[in-house]
Design a protein around this motif. Structure first.
Motif, mmCIF file in Angstrom:
data_model
loop_
_atom_site.group_PDB
_atom_site.id
_atom_site.type_symbol
_atom_site.label_atom_id
_atom_site.label_comp_id
_atom_site.label_asym_id
_atom_site.label_seq_id
_atom_site.Cartn_x
_atom_site.Cartn_y
_atom_site.Cartn_z
ATOM 1 N N VAL A 1 -58.000 45.801 -30.456
ATOM 2 C CA VAL A 1 -56.474 46.166 -30.408
ATOM 3 C C VAL A 1 -56.739 47.741 -29.738
ATOM 4 O O VAL A 1 -55.420 48.552 -28.975
ATOM 5 N N PHE B 1 -52.616 53.348 -36.071
ATOM 6 C CA PHE B 1 -52.195 53.753 -34.228
ATOM 7 C C PHE B 1 -50.966 52.760 -34.666
ATOM 8 O O PHE B 1 -50.117 53.195 -33.241
ATOM 9 N N ARG B 2 -49.799 52.201 -34.849
ATOM 10 C CA ARG B 2 -48.270 52.100 -35.444
ATOM 11 C C ARG B 2 -48.077 53.007 -35.393
ATOM 12 O O ARG B 2 -46.623 52.928 -34.415
ATOM 13 N N GLN B 3 -48.466 54.222 -35.977
ATOM 14 C CA GLN B 3 -47.562 55.135 -36.499
ATOM 15 C C GLN B 3 -47.610 56.698 -35.259
ATOM 16 O O GLN B 3 -46.725 56.855 -34.755
ATOM 17 N N ASP C 1 -57.475 48.509 -41.979
ATOM 18 C CA ASP C 1 -55.841 48.845 -41.989
ATOM 19 C C ASP C 1 -55.632 49.308 -42.485
ATOM 20 O O ASP C 1 -54.482 49.725 -41.973
ATOM 21 N N SER D 1 -55.495 49.874 -38.560
ATOM 22 C CA SER D 1 -54.045 49.432 -37.573
ATOM 23 C C SER D 1 -52.217 50.290 -38.013
ATOM 24 O O SER D 1 -51.898 50.686 -37.123
ATOM 25 N N LYS D 2 -52.604 51.315 -39.596
ATOM 26 C CA LYS D 2 -51.699 51.935 -39.640
ATOM 27 C C LYS D 2 -51.337 53.269 -38.851
ATOM 28 O O LYS D 2 -50.304 53.703 -38.632
ATOM 29 N N PRO E 1 -54.792 54.592 -27.787
ATOM 30 C CA PRO E 1 -53.958 54.274 -29.103
ATOM 31 C C PRO E 1 -53.825 55.433 -30.264
ATOM 32 O O PRO E 1 -52.816 55.651 -30.826
ATOM 33 N N LYS F 1 -47.907 54.839 -31.680
ATOM 34 C CA LYS F 1 -47.223 54.295 -31.615
ATOM 35 C C LYS F 1 -45.986 54.091 -30.922
ATOM 36 O O LYS F 1 -45.510 55.100 -30.590
ATOM 37 N N LEU F 2 -45.273 54.053 -32.241
ATOM 38 C CA LEU F 2 -44.020 55.418 -32.649
ATOM 39 C C LEU F 2 -43.517 56.410 -32.344
ATOM 40 O O LEU F 2 -42.606 56.247 -32.055
ATOM 41 N N TYR F 3 -44.610 57.134 -33.028
ATOM 42 C CA TYR F 3 -44.723 58.470 -32.439
ATOM 43 C C TYR F 3 -44.512 58.617 -30.717
ATOM 44 O O TYR F 3 -43.447 59.775 -30.634
#
Length: 149
Positions: free
Chosen positions: A34, A119-121, A113, A116-117, A41, A123-125
């Motif tokens: 990813v 990296f998503r945080q 897991d 993943s969390k 990320p 990206k959103l930030y």
């Protein structure tokens, strides 16, 4: 102006994920699938730099970088400014305290897991911060486009 929390408040798991990338081939392998374009990320530059070393090592050798991160650091540091070197060195020292305690306790499924969390945080930030900068600069269309993409 939108008030975003300081990322350090929500990004405290970065060092745990990064330690897992360094120590676990399973986590490094999953992160490598990813890992997008630079800078990476994670939200912070030191995490992205050191994380890239771990992912790159995994892609080349199929193993976690482990303590080889120190030799990768020395190679990287050649020709760099002292302030740049000191920043990454300080960061690596802070991570090294995690090595011994984490090596035996690594749970690759949980850490995947968590990665993943994280990296998503991140990206959103980044998205919210960029949209807010566009909004504050009066670039409403650009801000809307970022959010809707």
């Amino acid at each position: 102006m939108v008030k975003l929390r300081d990322y350090t408040e929500i990004g405290g798991n970065e060092s745990e994920v990064l330690t897992a990338i360094i120590l676990s081939a399973t986590v490094a392998g999953r992160a490598s699938t990813v890992w997008g374009e630079p800078p990476g990320p994670f939200i912070t530059e030191p995490c992205n730099r050191v994380g890239w070393w771990g992912v790159d090592h995994y892609r080349k050798y199929g193993k976690a970088i482990g303590r080889g991160v120190q030799s990768r650091f020395r190679s990287w540091a050649e020709g760099k400014k002292e302030t740049e070197i000191a920043s990454i060195e300080k960061f690596l020292v802070s991570l090294s305290s995690n090595y011994a305690s984490k090596k035996e306790d690594l749970n690759p499924e949980y850490l995947t897991d968590l990665a993943s969390k994280v990296f998503r945080q991140a990206k959103l930030y980044k998205l919210l911060k960029e949209a807010d900068e566009d909004f504050q600069a009066g670039r409403l269309e650009e801000a809307e486009a970022r959010v809707t993409r």
